[in-house]
Design a protein around this motif. Structure first.
Motif, PDB file in Angstrom:
ATOM      1  N   ARG A 170      52.354  49.695  32.174  1.00  0.00           N
ATOM      2  CA  ARG A 170      51.495  49.608  30.994  1.00  0.00           C
ATOM      3  C   ARG A 170      50.095  50.072  31.356  1.00  0.00           C
ATOM      4  O   ARG A 170      49.567  49.743  32.426  1.00  0.00           O
ATOM      5  CB  ARG A 170      51.438  48.171  30.463  1.00  0.00           C
ATOM      6  N   SER A 171      49.502  50.826  30.449  1.00  0.00           N
ATOM      7  CA  SER A 171      48.103  51.214  30.646  1.00  0.00           C
ATOM      8  C   SER A 171      47.212  50.003  30.411  1.00  0.00           C
ATOM      9  O   SER A 171      47.509  49.158  29.562  1.00  0.00           O
ATOM     10  CB  SER A 171      47.733  52.353  29.688  1.00  0.00           C
ATOM     11  N   ASN A 208      38.232  37.107  37.220  1.00  0.00           N
ATOM     12  CA  ASN A 208      38.425  35.800  36.580  1.00  0.00           C
ATOM     13  C   ASN A 208      38.571  35.877  35.063  1.00  0.00           C
ATOM     14  O   ASN A 208      38.453  34.866  34.376  1.00  0.00           O
ATOM     15  CB  ASN A 208      37.277  34.846  36.935  1.00  0.00           C
ATOM     16  N   GLN A 209      38.829  37.053  34.535  1.00  0.00           N
ATOM     17  CA  GLN A 209      39.030  37.193  33.097  1.00  0.00           C
ATOM     18  C   GLN A 209      40.485  36.896  32.737  1.00  0.00           C
ATOM     19  O   GLN A 209      41.398  37.386  33.403  1.00  0.00           O
ATOM     20  CB  GLN A 209      38.679  38.605  32.644  1.00  0.00           C
ATOM     21  N   PRO A 210      40.755  36.115  31.687  1.00  0.00           N
ATOM     22  CA  PRO A 210      42.145  35.873  31.275  1.00  0.00           C
ATOM     23  C   PRO A 210      42.814  37.160  30.808  1.00  0.00           C
ATOM     24  O   PRO A 210      42.247  37.920  30.022  1.00  0.00           O
ATOM     25  CB  PRO A 210      42.015  34.868  30.131  1.00  0.00           C
ATOM     26  N   VAL A 211      44.005  37.418  31.304  1.00  0.00           N
ATOM     27  CA  VAL A 211      44.810  38.571  30.887  1.00  0.00           C
ATOM     28  C   VAL A 211      46.136  38.036  30.360  1.00  0.00           C
ATOM     29  O   VAL A 211      46.795  37.238  31.028  1.00  0.00           O
ATOM     30  CB  VAL A 211      45.054  39.546  32.050  1.00  0.00           C
ATOM     31  N   PHE A 212      46.521  38.464  29.153  1.00  0.00           N
ATOM     32  CA  PHE A 212      47.759  38.012  28.538  1.00  0.00           C
ATOM     33  C   PHE A 212      48.748  39.168  28.516  1.00  0.00           C
ATOM     34  O   PHE A 212      48.502  40.196  27.878  1.00  0.00           O
ATOM     35  CB  PHE A 212      47.506  37.495  27.121  1.00  0.00           C
ATOM     36  N   LEU A 213      49.845  38.991  29.222  1.00  0.00           N
ATOM     37  CA  LEU A 213      50.921  39.975  29.247  1.00  0.00           C
ATOM     38  C   LEU A 213      51.941  39.567  28.182  1.00  0.00           C
ATOM     39  O   LEU A 213      52.661  38.587  28.340  1.00  0.00           O
ATOM     40  CB  LEU A 213      51.562  40.016  30.638  1.00  0.00           C
ATOM     41  N   GLU A 214      51.992  40.330  27.094  1.00  0.00           N
ATOM     42  CA  GLU A 214      52.823  39.986  25.950  1.00  0.00           C
ATOM     43  C   GLU A 214      54.110  40.807  25.934  1.00  0.00           C
ATOM     44  O   GLU A 214      54.291  41.723  26.734  1.00  0.00           O
ATOM     45  CB  GLU A 214      52.043  40.201  24.645  1.00  0.00           C
ATOM     46  N   ARG A 246      56.438  40.496  39.841  1.00  0.00           N
ATOM     47  CA  ARG A 246      55.566  41.320  40.676  1.00  0.00           C
ATOM     48  C   ARG A 246      54.593  42.065  39.769  1.00  0.00           C
ATOM     49  O   ARG A 246      55.000  42.758  38.847  1.00  0.00           O
ATOM     50  CB  ARG A 246      56.385  42.319  41.497  1.00  0.00           C
ATOM     51  N   LEU A 247      53.313  41.889  40.037  1.00  0.00           N
ATOM     52  CA  LEU A 247      52.252  42.586  39.315  1.00  0.00           C
ATOM     53  C   LEU A 247      51.481  43.433  40.320  1.00  0.00           C
ATOM     54  O   LEU A 247      50.915  42.905  41.285  1.00  0.00           O
ATOM     55  CB  LEU A 247      51.312  41.582  38.632  1.00  0.00           C
ATOM     56  N   ASN A 248      51.440  44.735  40.086  1.00  0.00           N
ATOM     57  CA  ASN A 248      50.724  45.649  40.974  1.00  0.00           C
ATOM     58  C   ASN A 248      49.681  46.422  40.189  1.00  0.00           C
ATOM     59  O   ASN A 248      49.809  46.646  38.982  1.00  0.00           O
ATOM     60  CB  ASN A 248      51.709  46.626  41.639  1.00  0.00           C
ATOM     61  N   LYS A 249      48.618  46.787  40.887  1.00  0.00           N
ATOM     62  CA  LYS A 249      47.517  47.583  40.330  1.00  0.00           C
ATOM     63  C   LYS A 249      46.758  46.826  39.243  1.00  0.00           C
ATOM     64  O   LYS A 249      46.283  47.417  38.274  1.00  0.00           O
ATOM     65  CB  LYS A 249      48.030  48.920  39.796  1.00  0.00           C
ATOM     66  N   ALA A 267      39.724  44.365  38.677  1.00  0.00           N
ATOM     67  CA  ALA A 267      40.069  45.766  38.904  1.00  0.00           C
ATOM     68  C   ALA A 267      39.017  46.586  38.185  1.00  0.00           C
ATOM     69  O   ALA A 267      39.011  46.659  36.953  1.00  0.00           O
ATOM     70  CB  ALA A 267      41.468  46.073  38.381  1.00  0.00           C
ATOM     71  N   PRO A 268      38.073  47.204  38.909  1.00  0.00           N
ATOM     72  CA  PRO A 268      36.890  47.790  38.272  1.00  0.00           C
ATOM     73  C   PRO A 268      37.173  49.004  37.395  1.00  0.00           C
ATOM     74  O   PRO A 268      36.398  49.296  36.489  1.00  0.00           O
ATOM     75  CB  PRO A 268      36.004  48.173  39.464  1.00  0.00           C
ATOM     76  N   ASN A 269      38.267  49.714  37.634  1.00  0.00           N
ATOM     77  CA  ASN A 269      38.540  50.937  36.889  1.00  0.00           C
ATOM     78  C   ASN A 269      39.794  50.771  36.031  1.00  0.00           C
ATOM     79  O   ASN A 269      40.709  50.033  36.380  1.00  0.00           O
ATOM     80  CB  ASN A 269      38.738  52.116  37.844  1.00  0.00           C
ATOM     81  N   ALA A 270      39.822  51.489  34.898  1.00  0.00           N
ATOM     82  CA  ALA A 270      41.018  51.500  34.064  1.00  0.00           C
ATOM     83  C   ALA A 270      42.151  52.188  34.815  1.00  0.00           C
ATOM     84  O   ALA A 270      41.926  53.031  35.686  1.00  0.00           O
ATOM     85  CB  ALA A 270      40.726  52.224  32.744  1.00  0.00           C
ATOM     86  N   GLY A 271      43.366  51.826  34.478  1.00  0.00           N
ATOM     87  CA  GLY A 271      44.509  52.408  35.167  1.00  0.00           C
ATOM     88  C   GLY A 271      45.813  51.961  34.539  1.00  0.00           C
ATOM     89  O   GLY A 271      45.872  51.672  33.332  1.00  0.00           O
ATOM     90  N   GLU A 272      46.857  51.886  35.342  1.00  0.00           N
ATOM     91  CA  GLU A 272      48.163  51.452  34.881  1.00  0.00           C
ATOM     92  C   GLU A 272      48.642  50.271  35.710  1.00  0.00           C
ATOM     93  O   GLU A 272      48.466  50.260  36.932  1.00  0.00           O
ATOM     94  CB  GLU A 272      49.186  52.591  34.955  1.00  0.00           C
ATOM     95  N   ALA A 273      49.222  49.281  35.036  1.00  0.00           N
ATOM     96  CA  ALA A 273      49.752  48.091  35.704  1.00  0.00           C
ATOM     97  C   ALA A 273      51.258  48.229  35.843  1.00  0.00           C
ATOM     98  O   ALA A 273      51.948  48.592  34.887  1.00  0.00           O
ATOM     99  CB  ALA A 273      49.402  46.838  34.905  1.00  0.00           C
TER     100      ALA A 273
END
Length: 347
Positions: free
Chosen positions: A49-50, A57-63, A75-78, A173-179
């Motif tokens: 996913r992009s 420390n920001q909440p991230v919700f994987l829906e 497993r979560l990478n990147k 993660a300072p830069n946008a990318g793909e997870a």
């Protein structure tokens, strides 16, 4: 019970407010989705996913994830170094709302004889089936839920979500990318069904095979590249349980993608097949896809008997009914020559 009359009253639910903006990663951000189905209520989900830049420390919700995810295999990478993760499975519905409202005030509403809506605030004591036990003016009363009654909840509980999601925080993660996301989940399975049509001479047949894919995970997997693993994966409870699953998970992830289902790959004692085209694997549905089609497979009709021979056979005649058997060899000379997953065969 005494009610207060309201006309045109509007009640707004109070939504939880985060002190720090949360990031939501849904299926809309998917750039790739691979789903591997095992034959025994197990599957492997791999997706990309992009994502935007993720502050620390920001909440991230994987829906849009499986409700039956095995979080120990996630497993979560990147996405930066994971600091904490929580699977939110408490989905908002009437049952969970009532359970969360026990001990608190709710509003009961119904239409009066004059057409106006009557409302009264009561304290909910219990909810069992269609019966509510409430406290009103210091007395305990029971009412039956039905079309006559409408229940208004003053606010939305913070612990309930509209759909299952995985919440996690990272070191940033300072830069946008793909997870990259992968996990094992229950609720996925597949099976084979063969139809074998004999010719008139009964010396050849047409072999048709359909793979039935079942999704009971609670989420949709749209436009997914599907892989099918033939063989029983060890899921024994105990210390060996996760080793067997994770070993198969690694093997399936490391295997290259085949261009067509006929180009199966061997993984130790297993066979891995890849469907040629993406599939919409929707929740609570059973999807059938063509697996094999082979013409002119040589067969041999055989009549078989099975009977017991003793040391002192009885001096009498026994009438036996033979079994009619169709026998064929799985090799190139006889018209197939590729591994066939176990399944039901119908002639």
């Amino acid at each position: 019970m005494r009610f207060t009359s309201f006309s045109g009253a509007l009640f707004l639910s109070c939504l939880p407010v985060f002190t720090q903006a949360a990031t939501h990663l849904s299926a809309d951000q998917q750039t790739q989705l691979d789903v591997t189905l095992y034959t025994d209520n197990l599957g492997l989900v791999q997706e990309t996913r992009s994502r935007p830049a993720l502050p620390a420390n920001q909440p991230v919700f994987l829906e849009d994830i499986s409700q039956q995810m095995q979080t120990e295999t996630l497993r979560l990478n990147k996405v930066g170094r994971i600091k904490e993760q929580t699977l939110n499975q408490a989905v908002l519905n009437l049952t969970t709302l009532l359970d969360n409202a026990i001990g608190n005030n709710i509003i009961l509403a119904r239409r009066g004889a004059d057409g106006q809506e009557l409302q009264q605030t009561v304290r909910l004591l219990s909810a069992q089936g269609n019966t509510l036990m409430i406290e009103h003016n210091g007395r305990i009363e029971t009412i039956t839920r039905g079309d006559e009654w409408r229940i208004i909840f003053p606010d939305m509980p913070d612990n309930l979500v509209l759909k299952p999601s995985l919440q996690f925080t990272t070191a940033g993660a300072p830069n946008a990318g793909e997870a990259n996301i992968s996990y094992l989940t229950a609720g996925l399975s597949w099976q084979m069904d063969y139809v074998m049509t004999l010719n008139t001479a009964r010396d050849a047949m047409q072999l048709q095979g359909m793979a039935s894919l079942q999704n009971m995970t609670g989420t949709d997997f749209k436009n997914a590249r599907i892989k099918l693993l033939a063989g029983n994966v060890n899921q024994v409870q105990g210390n060996g349980r996760m080793y067997a699953k994770e070993a198969m998970m690694r093997a399936t992830m490391d295997a290259p993608m085949a261009s067509a289902i006929s180009e199966q790959q061997s993984l130790s004692d297993y066979q891995l097949y890849t469907l040629e085209s993406p599939v919409n694997l929707l929740d609570q549905q059973r999807t059938q896809v063509p697996f094999i089609s082979q013409e002119d497979v040589s067969v041999e009709p055989v009549l078989t008997y099975r009977f017991r021979i003793g040391a002192n056979p009885e001096q009498q005649t026994t009438t036996l009914k033979p079994n009619s058997v169709i026998r064929f060899y799985n090799n190139q000379h006889h018209g197939i020559g590729k591994p066939l997953p176990a399944g039901n065969a119908r002639f």
